[in-house]
Write a protein that holds these residues in place. Structure first.
Motif, PDB file in Angstrom:
ATOM      1  N   TYR A 111       0.829  -1.202   0.000  1.00 43.46           N
ATOM      2  CA  TYR A 111       0.000   0.000   0.000  1.00 43.46           C
ATOM      3  C   TYR A 111       0.871   1.263   0.000  1.00 43.46           C
ATOM      4  CZ  TYR A 111      -3.438   3.465   1.388  1.00 43.46           C
ATOM      5  OH  TYR A 111      -4.222   4.577   1.428  1.00 43.46           O
ATOM      6  N   TRP A 114       2.160   1.691  -3.387  1.00 46.14           N
ATOM      7  CA  TRP A 114       1.071   2.147  -4.255  1.00 46.14           C
ATOM      8  C   TRP A 114       0.826   3.647  -4.076  1.00 46.14           C
ATOM      9  CZ3 TRP A 114      -3.793   4.124  -3.026  1.00 46.14           C
ATOM     10  CH2 TRP A 114      -4.649   4.273  -4.111  1.00 46.14           C
ATOM     11  N   GLN A 117       2.582   6.212  -6.256  1.00 48.71           N
ATOM     12  CA  GLN A 117       2.159   6.454  -7.625  1.00 48.71           C
ATOM     13  C   GLN A 117       1.534   7.836  -7.796  1.00 48.71           C
ATOM     14  OE1 GLN A 117       0.116   3.217  -9.603  1.00 48.71           O
ATOM     15  NE2 GLN A 117       0.800   1.839  -7.991  1.00 48.71           N
ATOM     16  N   SER A 142      -8.081   1.775  -9.311  1.00 51.50           N
ATOM     17  CA  SER A 142      -7.434   1.070  -8.203  1.00 51.50           C
ATOM     18  C   SER A 142      -7.952   1.572  -6.853  1.00 51.50           C
ATOM     19  CB  SER A 142      -5.913   1.176  -8.302  1.00 51.50           C
ATOM     20  OG  SER A 142      -5.496   2.508  -8.268  1.00 51.50           O
TER      21      SER A 142
END
Length: 191
Positions: A111, A114, A117, A142
């Motif tokens: 996480y 992620w 990003q 997502s």
């Protein structure tokens, strides 16, 4: 020095020059983004144009030099934080979490990666080219998928609000002040 050695030396110099230019521009852009200063100039525009060419983008992707080096290098990545707020049908706040509830240690590491990003999202959120639009759709899909999973686990919640923040450290002249959190993305999902 043979022709092969000269060619190898030339390629090595080009590679190191590419790394230097990409990370210099990345550092300048990150500084300007954090301190809200508009970067301009013909030199910067020319370098951005060269680096955004298909050949440079492909070389950067293949060699891994198109991105910053993360925490242990001069280009320290920005920190992103999240907030998950669960509401019941009447709109009353049930609870608020900063991380997805009941995640394993490996899940929390994925996480955190992620969340990184959103660095690209910050640079491309106002652009209207196909690549930027596709990337925004990917991030929204997502986030929606994660929120559907979290909302399904929350029995009494009827809606979930997710907000992504950028951690903004204080400027050097503001020594002693606490860091701020700038809201960069928000999404709401209703059961």
């Amino acid at each position: 020095m043979s022709k092969q050695q000269k060619l190898l030396l030339f390629c090595a110099v080009l590679h190191l020059l590419h790394i230097l230019v990409v990370n210099s521009i990345s550092g300048i852009n990150a500084y300007n983004l954090i301190y809200r200063q508009a970067a301009s100039g013909h030199f910067k525009e020319a370098i951005d144009k060269v680096l955004s060419s298909d050949a440079c983008r492909l070389y950067g992707l293949v060699s891994g030099t198109a991105y910053g080096y993360g925490f242990f290098a001069p280009h320290v990545a920005s920190q992103y934080m999240s907030s998950f707020r669960y509401f019941n049908a009447e709109g009353k706040l049930l609870r608020q979490d900063q991380l997805p509830a009941e995640a394993s240690m490996e899940g929390l590491q994925r996480y955190a990666i992620w969340l990184d990003q959103f660095q690209r999202y910050l640079h491309e959120r106002a652009e209207e080219n196909a690549s930027a639009r596709f990337y925004r759709r990917y991030l929204e899909a997502s986030i929606r998928n994660l929120m559907k999973h979290l909302l399904a686990q929350a029995d009494q919640a009827s809606s979930l609000h997710c907000t992504i923040y950028l951690h903004e450290p204080p400027a050097l002249i503001e020594a002693g002040k606490s860091a701020r959190a700038a809201k960069i993305y928000e999404h709401c999902l209703i059961k």
